[in-house]
Design a protein around this motif. Structure first.
Motif, PDB file in Angstrom:
ATOM      1  N   ARG A  50       0.841  -1.203   0.000  1.00 16.57           N
ATOM      2  CA  ARG A  50       0.000   0.000   0.000  1.00 16.57           C
ATOM      3  C   ARG A  50       0.877   1.254   0.000  1.00 16.57           C
ATOM      4  O   ARG A  50       0.655   2.183  -0.773  1.00 16.57           O
ATOM      5  N   GLN A  51       1.885   1.263   0.872  1.00 20.01           N
ATOM      6  CA  GLN A  51       2.757   2.442   0.969  1.00 20.01           C
ATOM      7  C   GLN A  51       3.592   2.626  -0.301  1.00 20.01           C
ATOM      8  O   GLN A  51       3.736   3.751  -0.793  1.00 20.01           O
ATOM      9  N   ALA A  52       4.118   1.523  -0.822  1.00 20.05           N
ATOM     10  CA  ALA A  52       4.948   1.601  -2.033  1.00 20.05           C
ATOM     11  C   ALA A  52       4.105   2.114  -3.207  1.00 20.05           C
ATOM     12  O   ALA A  52       4.578   2.914  -4.023  1.00 20.05           O
ATOM     13  N   TRP A  53       2.859   1.656  -3.281  1.00 18.28           N
ATOM     14  CA  TRP A  53       1.973   2.087  -4.374  1.00 18.28           C
ATOM     15  C   TRP A  53       1.760   3.598  -4.319  1.00 18.28           C
ATOM     16  O   TRP A  53       1.809   4.281  -5.339  1.00 18.28           O
ATOM     17  N   GLU A  54       1.524   4.117  -3.110  1.00 16.45           N
ATOM     18  CA  GLU A  54       1.329   5.573  -2.958  1.00 16.45           C
ATOM     19  C   GLU A  54       2.518   6.327  -3.551  1.00 16.45           C
ATOM     20  O   GLU A  54       2.349   7.321  -4.255  1.00 16.45           O
ATOM     21  N   ARG A  55       3.712   5.832  -3.231  1.00 15.43           N
ATOM     22  CA  ARG A  55       4.915   6.534  -3.705  1.00 15.43           C
ATOM     23  C   ARG A  55       5.062   6.452  -5.220  1.00 15.43           C
ATOM     24  O   ARG A  55       5.321   7.439  -5.892  1.00 15.43           O
ATOM     25  N   ILE A  56       4.882   5.228  -5.772  1.00 13.49           N
ATOM     26  CA  ILE A  56       5.198   5.093  -7.207  1.00 13.49           C
ATOM     27  C   ILE A  56       4.146   5.738  -8.089  1.00 13.49           C
ATOM     28  O   ILE A  56       4.463   6.221  -9.172  1.00 13.49           O
ATOM     29  N   ARG A  57       2.885   5.797  -7.637  1.00 19.11           N
ATOM     30  CA  ARG A  57       1.902   6.401  -8.544  1.00 19.11           C
ATOM     31  C   ARG A  57       2.138   7.904  -8.664  1.00 19.11           C
ATOM     32  O   ARG A  57       1.892   8.499  -9.699  1.00 19.11           O
ATOM     33  N   ILE A  58       2.649   8.500  -7.593  1.00 17.68           N
ATOM     34  CA  ILE A  58       2.981   9.929  -7.664  1.00 17.68           C
ATOM     35  C   ILE A  58       4.213  10.115  -8.548  1.00 17.68           C
ATOM     36  O   ILE A  58       4.254  10.967  -9.436  1.00 17.68           O
ATOM     37  N   LYS A  59       5.204   9.260  -8.329  1.00 19.09           N
ATOM     38  CA  LYS A  59       6.443   9.320  -9.111  1.00 19.09           C
ATOM     39  C   LYS A  59       6.154   9.122 -10.606  1.00 19.09           C
ATOM     40  O   LYS A  59       6.792   9.723 -11.470  1.00 19.09           O
ATOM     41  N   ALA A  60       5.177   8.258 -10.913  1.00 17.36           N
ATOM     42  CA  ALA A  60       4.863   7.956 -12.319  1.00 17.36           C
ATOM     43  C   ALA A  60       3.941   8.991 -12.943  1.00 17.36           C
ATOM     44  O   ALA A  60       3.589   8.888 -14.119  1.00 17.36           O
ATOM     45  N   GLY A  61       3.513   9.973 -12.131  1.00 22.25           N
ATOM     46  CA  GLY A  61       2.578  10.982 -12.643  1.00 22.25           C
ATOM     47  C   GLY A  61       1.187  10.411 -12.847  1.00 22.25           C
ATOM     48  O   GLY A  61       0.431  10.857 -13.708  1.00 22.25           O
TER      49      GLY A  61
END
Length: 314
Positions: free
Chosen positions: A258-269
């Motif tokens: 859950r936490q990793a997803w939050e980070r990568i979706r922002i990083k991926a725009g």
């Protein structure tokens, strides 16, 4: 318990007789104590005669039914934790404490209006359905009287189906790129598996090596949200992917994902893409490939086709 309980209390110069028998409950007020005693005797004979055959026992209120359901049924469910929280709050609501004889549709309607000012219609429906399930089980298996007919009369707005957010190939590539740059092992593979299989987050995290049938190229999904296991066919590329994921030394926990997803979706725009949208995307792509409803339902694990119609127009 099985004890017969009768009592007479003097109230305001009159006599209130109460009669309980195995969850069956009645009370009535009389001017004279002899009348109260006679009534208790009659109740006892009538109930004892009928009880074991046709009579449904009558709980005092809805709370009694919910409390028993919480104790005996909820713990064995997969969604035991959230359901426990919902039931504990429900048992505190004023309407569930009203004696069944006095419960009216207006009590339910004001509860509904209060809840709909606090939560979305979909949430209200989901929580109210727990009460309906508890009452249905109480009638069918515990031989109890319940307010089920009253509950079914309550009208509430039907939740509008949410729009399906498409995960375009560009977004998919950006998410996988961002995932590959993180320290979370297997994150990119989890995304690939989700888009290829439409599996839910918990189902993916539960994949074990013995769920893979190499010879027939099948993946067993034994633990699903609705409790109905299913089997997913794997092509060569997917078999590779699933095998690699199942045999990896280290996979994230549900919370880690859950936490990793939050980070990568922002990083991926792609800040608006939820993890569950990957499942939606898989199903949308099956529609586009021309799979039939039964074929899609077999892959996605939907128990009814109605849910799947949301995808046909996306």
């Amino acid at each position: 318990g099985d004890r017969n309980m009768a009592s007479i209390r003097k109230r305001n110069g009159r006599y209130q007789a109460q009669f309980k028998y195995r969850g069956y409950y009645r009370a009535k007020t009389f001017d004279r104590i002899t009348e109260a005693r006679e009534w208790i005797q009659e109740e006892h004979q009538r109930v004892a005669g009928e009880f074991n055959f046709t009579r449904k026992a009558r709980p005092q209120n809805t709370a009694e039914i919910l409390a028993r359901y919480l104790k005996e049924v909820t713990p064995s469910k997969r969604g035991a934790l959230p359901e426990t929280a919902v039931l504990k709050k429900l048992i505190e609501e004023p309407w569930v404490k009203i004696p069944l004889d006095n419960l009216c549709i207006s009590h339910l309607a004001s509860y509904r209006d209060k809840r709909l000012s606090e939560v979305a219609p979909a949430t209200f429906k989901r929580q109210f359905n727990i009460v309906k399930s508890a009452c249905k089980l109480a009638e069918d298996e515990w031989n109890l009287e319940t307010p089920l007919t009253l509950l079914k009369r309550l009208r509430y707005p039907q939740p509008k189906p949410k729009l399906i957010t498409r995960v375009t190939p560009q977004k998919e590539a950006a998410l996988i790129r961002a995932a590959e740059q993180t320290k979370t092992p297997q994150l990119a593979n989890i995304i690939r598996i989700a888009i290829a299989t439409g599996m839910r987050r918990g189902e993916i995290l539960n994949i074990r090596p013995d769920h893979i049938d190499e010879e027939h190229r099948l993946l067993q999904i034994p633990h699903t949200k609705n409790g109905h296991p299913r089997i997913f066919p794997l092509d060569n590329a997917l078999l590779e992917l699933v095998r690699e994921f199942a045999t990896a030394d280290c996979t994230p926990s549900a919370n880690g994902l859950r936490q990793a997803w939050e980070r990568i979706r922002i990083k991926a725009g792609c800040s608006k893409v939820r993890f569950h949208d990957l499942r939606h995307e898989a199903i949308s792509r099956w529609w586009e490939k021309g799979l039939t409803l039964p074929q899609i339902a077999a892959k996605s694990g939907h128990r009814s086709f109605s849910e799947l119609f949301r995808y046909s127009h996306s």
